[in-house]
Scaffold this active site. Structure first.
Site, PDB file in Angstrom:
ATOM      1  N   GLY A  52     -13.996  50.780  18.608  1.00  0.00           N
ATOM      2  CA  GLY A  52     -14.206  50.940  17.798  1.00  0.00           C
ATOM      3  C   GLY A  52     -15.898  51.922  18.172  1.00  0.00           C
ATOM      4  N   LEU A  79     -18.637  44.381  18.179  1.00  0.00           N
ATOM      5  CA  LEU A  79     -18.285  45.420  17.996  1.00  0.00           C
ATOM      6  C   LEU A  79     -18.964  46.610  19.232  1.00  0.00           C
ATOM      7  CD1 LEU A  79     -18.005  46.270  14.180  1.00  0.00           C
ATOM      8  CD2 LEU A  79     -15.801  45.891  15.983  1.00  0.00           C
ATOM      9  N   ASN A 105     -10.920  54.987  17.124  1.00  0.00           N
ATOM     10  CA  ASN A 105     -11.043  53.239  15.905  1.00  0.00           C
ATOM     11  C   ASN A 105     -13.038  53.485  15.276  1.00  0.00           C
ATOM     12  OD1 ASN A 105     -12.248  50.074  15.154  1.00  0.00           O
ATOM     13  ND2 ASN A 105      -9.955  51.115  15.100  1.00  0.00           N
ATOM     14  N   ASN A 133     -11.640  51.456  10.845  1.00  0.00           N
ATOM     15  CA  ASN A 133     -11.793  49.614  10.938  1.00  0.00           C
ATOM     16  C   ASN A 133     -12.713  49.227   9.767  1.00  0.00           C
ATOM     17  OD1 ASN A 133     -12.436  47.172  11.522  1.00  0.00           O
ATOM     18  ND2 ASN A 133     -13.100  47.058  13.213  1.00  0.00           N
ATOM     19  N   CYS A 136     -13.205  44.667  10.582  1.00  0.00           N
ATOM     20  CA  CYS A 136     -13.987  43.070  11.668  1.00  0.00           C
ATOM     21  C   CYS A 136     -14.453  42.185  11.048  1.00  0.00           C
ATOM     22  CB  CYS A 136     -14.537  44.004  12.883  1.00  0.00           C
ATOM     23  SG  CYS A 136     -15.489  42.868  13.788  1.00  0.00           S
ATOM     24  N   ASN A 198      -5.984  42.627  11.882  1.00  0.00           N
ATOM     25  CA  ASN A 198      -6.723  42.831  12.662  1.00  0.00           C
ATOM     26  C   ASN A 198      -6.907  41.122  13.204  1.00  0.00           C
ATOM     27  OD1 ASN A 198      -9.491  42.964  14.124  1.00  0.00           O
ATOM     28  ND2 ASN A 198      -9.795  44.679  12.687  1.00  0.00           N
ATOM     29  N   THR A 199      -8.129  40.497  13.932  1.00  0.00           N
ATOM     30  CA  THR A 199      -7.988  39.424  13.778  1.00  0.00           C
ATOM     31  C   THR A 199      -8.032  38.209  12.416  1.00  0.00           C
ATOM     32  OG1 THR A 199     -10.293  39.924  14.500  1.00  0.00           O
ATOM     33  CG2 THR A 199      -8.289  39.523  16.670  1.00  0.00           C
ATOM     34  N   GLY A 223      -3.516  37.977  19.682  1.00  0.00           N
ATOM     35  CA  GLY A 223      -2.452  37.104  20.635  1.00  0.00           C
ATOM     36  C   GLY A 223      -1.288  36.285  20.521  1.00  0.00           C
ATOM     37  N   GLY A 249      -0.103  42.415  16.281  1.00  0.00           N
ATOM     38  CA  GLY A 249      -0.309  41.524  15.851  1.00  0.00           C
ATOM     39  C   GLY A 249       0.296  40.725  17.249  1.00  0.00           C
TER      40      GLY A 249
END
Ligand SMILES: Cc1cc2nc3c(=O)[nH]c(=O)nc-3n(C[C@H](O)[C@H](O)[C@H](O)COP(=O)(O)O)c2cc1C
Length: 310
Positions: A52, A79, A105, A133, A136, A198-199, A223, A249
Site C-alpha cells: 500500500g 502500512l 494499492n 485500500n 486496513c 482484507n484481514t 492465512g 483470503g
C-alpha cells in the site's frame, strides 16, 4: 495423435483490462514485487499488487508487528511504505524491465490523500490498475473509516474515480455486517472491480506477561484460518454486483484458488502463502492450468461461477 489443448487462462477485469491469468499477489505480502524475482519470473503472474502506497513515506508501527496463529498470522505493520513518488521513480522502471504486470494499492489519511496518490499513479502508463485500500484495520487512517459504511465507500470511490482513468478496484473489509451492500455502493460509485477480503481484526495476549503480543494490541488475521469467511463473502458479493470480484483470503494452493473462481470470483490474490512458500503464486498458476487441462475445460471463463446447487 490428439494434441493436448492449452486452456485459456486470461481474464477480463473491467475498465478495459485483461490479464494473462487470474492469479495476483496480495498487497503487503509481496513487497514491491522485485523481492520475489529471485524465486521465479514475476512476469508469469496475472498481476502483482505492491505494498500500500501513501503520499509520503511511512515507518509503520513499532515491533512486535507479526504473530503466528493456528492456521494463520496476525499482523499490525501499520502500512509502512516508501511513498508514491519513490515508488514511481525507483521501482516502476525495474518492474517494467522485469516485464511484470503490476497494480498499485493505495491509502491515505484523508480523501485528498487518496486523490493525490491516484493522480500521480495515473501518469504511469505501465500501471495496470489502482486498488484502493478502504479496509486496513491496523491504523486509524488505513481507510477503514471510509470502508465500513456504504456511504463512506461511495464517497471515497467517487472522489478517486474522478482523478483516474485507470481500472479502479476497491478493496473491502470483512469487519462489517453487510459486505454486499458496501460492494454495491462501490460499484454504483464507479469502481471497475472489488477485491475482498482484507484481514479480520484479531488479538493475541501472553498469559504470563499479561500483555498483548502486538505493540498495536490488535492486528489483522490472515492465512488459511480466514478462508471459509473469505469464500462466503466473495460468494455473497458475486451475487450482488456485476463488476468483477477479486477473491482473497487464505488461498494457499490451486485448489483453494479454484474454489474462489467457482463461487464467481474473476481472479484471486495470494497473500500469506507467499511467506511460507515464495513460489506459491506461480504454483497456483500452474495448478489452475493443470486442472483445466485435466478436466478438459477450455478456459477459466468457462469454469468461473459454475457452482452447482447442494
Ligand atoms: C503482512 C501483511 C501486510 C498487508 N498489507 C496490506 C496493505 O498494505 N494493503 C492492503 O490492502 N492489504 C494488506 N494486507 C492484506 C492482504 O493483502 C490480504 O487482503 C489478506 O492478508 C488476506 O489474504 P491472505 O489470507 O491470503 O493473506 C496485508 C496482509 C499482511 C499479512
Amino acid at each position: 495423435m490428439v494434441r493436448e489443448m492449452t486452456p485459456d487462462l486470461s481474464v477480463a477485469l473491467g475498465g478495459g483490462l485483461t490479464i494473462k491469468n487470474p492469479v495476483m499477489t496480495a498487497s503487503g505480502t509481496f513487497g514491491y514485487g522485485l523481492e520475489f524475482a529471485p524465486f521465479y519470473d514475476i512476469s508469469r503472474l496475472g498481476c502483482l499488487i505492491v505494498k500500500g502506497l501513501s503520499r509520503e513515506p511511512v515507518q509503520g508501527n513499532p515491533p512486535q508487528r507479526i504473530f503466528e496463529t493456528a492456521a494463520g498470522m496476525l499482523n499490525a505493520i501499520g502500512l509502512q511504505n516508501i511513498g508514491v513518488e519513490r515508488f514511481i521513480r525507483d521501482v516502476v522502471p525495474r518492474l517494467e524491465d522485469a516485464g511484470a504486470t503490476f497494480a498499485a494499492n493505495i491509502y491515505g489519511k484523508t480523501t485528498e490523500d487518496y486523490e493525490a496518490v491516484a493522480e500521480l499513479l495515473s501518469d504511469v502508463s505501465s500501471l495496470a490498475a489502482i486498488e484502493v485500500n478502504a479496509s486496513c484495520p491496523n491504523v486509524k487512517e488505513g481507510g477503514i473509516a471510509f470502508g465500513s459504511s456504504p456511504e463512506g465507500i461511495a464517497r471515497l470511490t467517487e472522489r478517486v474515480r474522478r482523478k483516474t482513468g485507470k481500472p479502479l478496484w476497491v478493496k473491502l473489509s470483512p469487519n462489517v455486517t453487510d459486505v454486499g451492500s458496501i460492494a454495491k455502493a462501490a460499484e454504483e460509485a464507479g469502481a471497475d472491480g472489488v477485491t475482498l477480503i482484507n484481514t479480520l481484526i484479531g488479538m493475541a495476549v501472553d498469559h504470563r506477561t499479561r500483555r498483548p503480543v502486538l505493540a498495536n494490541v490488535t492486528g489483522g488475521l490472515s492465512g488459511p484460518a480466514i478462508k471459509p469467511v473469505a469464500l462466503r463473502m466473495v460468494w455473497d458479493v458475486c451475487g450482488k454486483v456485476k463488476i468483477p470480484v477479486i477473491g482473497i483470503g487464505g488461498i494457499m494452493t490451486a485448489e483453494d484458488a479454484l474454489q474462489f473462481l467457482l463461487v464467481g470470483a474473476s481472479a484471486v490474490q495470494i497473500g500469506t502463502a507467499n511467506f511460507s512458500n515464495p513460489r506459491a503464486a506461480v504454483e497456483v498458476v500452474e495448478g489452475i492450468e493443470a486442472f483445466l487441462r485435466e478436466e478438459k475445460i477450455a478456459s477459466v471463463a468457462d469454469y468461473r461461477g459454475t457452482l452447482r446447487p447442494t
